[in-house]
Design a protein around this motif. Structure first.
Motif: not given
Length: 153
Positions: A96-99, A103-108, A110-114, A116-127
Motif C-alpha cells: 500500500f505504501i508503495l502504491l 500515485g503521488y509521484y504520478f500527480q494524479n 485517481f492514481s492515489i485513490l487506487l 485505497f481501492v487496493f486496501v478495500i479489496y485486500m480487506n474484503q477478499f484477502q485479509i
C-alpha cells in the motif's frame, strides 16, 4: 463475491493497480494535481515499503511458516514478533505504501485513490478470509493477537 476470496495473489493485484495508476496518470489529465516533493516522497516510499514488507517476510522465515497468502491453511505459527507487534499485515502495508507513493509521484488523484481501492479489496477478499482461516487453525491464540495488534497500523 466469495469466489474472489484468496484467489488473486496480492502481488498480482499490486501489479494491476500499478498499471492502472500509470494509465490514469497518462489518460486522465483532468485529474492531475500538483503535489510538492514528488521524488522525495517516492524515494521515502520505496525505502519504507521495502523495510516494512521485508521485515514481515523476515519474521515469517524466522518462525518457519509460509509466506504464501493463497495457502493460509499451511501456516504453522502465529507470528507476533518484530513488525508483527505493530501491524498484522506488514507485507500488504508495504505494498500500500508503495502504491500510494507511486500515485503521488504520478500527480494524479485517481492514481492515489487506487491505492485505497487496493486496501478495500485486500480487506474484503484477502485479509478477512485469511483471518477466518487463522482463527480456525490457531483459535484463541490468534484471536488474542488480533485484539492486541491492529490490521494495518
Amino acid at each position: 463475491m466469495r469466489f474472489l476470496e484468496l484467489k488473486v495473489p496480492p502481488v498480482a493485484l499490486f501489479m494491476l493497480v500499478i498499471v492502472a495508476s500509470y494509465f490514469c496518470a497518462q489518460q486522465l489529465s483532468t485529474a492531475a494535481i500538483a503535489l510538492p516533493y514528488k521524488l522525495i516522497i517516492l524515494g521515502v516510499g520505496i525505502a519504507l515499503s521495502g523495510v516494512v514488507g521485508l521485515s514481515g517476510i523476515w519474521e515469517f522465515r524466522k518462525q518457519k511458516t509460509t509466506v504464501n497468502p493463497i495457502k493460509v491453511e499451511t501456516a504453522s505459527a502465529v507470528v507476533d514478533s518484530g513488525i508483527f507487534g505493530y501491524t498484522r499485515n506488514p507485507m500488504y502495508l508495504g505494498l500500500f505504501i508503495l502504491l500510494f507513493c507511486v500515485g503521488y509521484y504520478f500527480q494524479n488523484i485517481f492514481s492515489i485513490l487506487l491505492s485505497f481501492v487496493f486496501v478495500i479489496y485486500m480487506n474484503q477478499f484477502q485479509i478477512k478470509p485469511e483471518e477466518r482461516a487463522l482463527e480456525q487453525l490457531f483459535g484463541a491464540e490468534y484471536v488474542d493477537y488480533k485484539q492486541k495488534v491492529r490490521r494495518w497500523i
